[in-house]
Design an enzyme around this catalytic site. Structure first.
Site: not given
Length: 165
Positions: A7, A67, A139
């Site tokens: 992420d 992502e 996160d």
């Protein structure tokens, strides 16, 4: 297959590693990489890169999932996120890993079942799906969700069929 989920973020980059074997998921490790706001941009990015490579060296994933970019209303924030994403893509690719990208909404739909789930919902589902993960920073939970998404949606390629010994 061992999957590293990432992420990306400039201040905090989450990472999570899961093993996926015939539909079963196992938690391996998770954490986050932080950089200091006052530090030179190049040094911040270099630190994220080096720390991601350390995670890869330690956990030996077969693939990485990152992502994908989303639109941000603030151009300066979007640029900083883009730079962190570049590092998140380059670090595993530079170590020979196949890298896959997943849209945030697909990650949410895969893990929570709703296209627009909140971070608290993702964290709750990670605790259910991977109870050994314990309490995580948002996160790190998001990174595990990205890894889980790859486990469910991986293209049927030689790289995504790797198994762990």
């Amino acid at each position: 297959m061992r999957i590293l989920g990432i992420d990306p973020g400039l201040t905090h980059t989450g990472w999570g590693v899961v093993d996926a074997d015939q539909g079963r998921l196992s938690f391996v490790a998770a954490g986050r990489i932080s950089s200091r706001a006052g530090q030179d941009m190049a040094m911040r990015l270099a630190g994220i890169y080096a720390d991601l490579q350390s995670v890869i060296t330690l956990h030996h994933p077969d693939a990485a999932a990152v992502e994908a970019t989303f639109v941000n209303a603030n151009p300066a924030s979007a640029l900083k996120l883009g730079q962190a994403r570049g590092v998140a893509l380059a670090a595993p690719a530079g170590m020979g890993l196949p890298v896959f990208e997943y849209a945030a909404n697909l990650v949410k739909k895969t893990v929570v079942g709703a296209w627009h789930a909140g971070k608290d919902q993702i964290a709750m589902m990670i605790k259910i799906l991977l109870p050994r993960a314990g309490d995580l920073a948002a996160d790190a939970a998001d990174a595990l969700a990205i890894a889980i998404t790859h486990a469910h949606h991986a293209p049927l390629t030689k790289e995504s069929k790797c198994s762990r010994a």
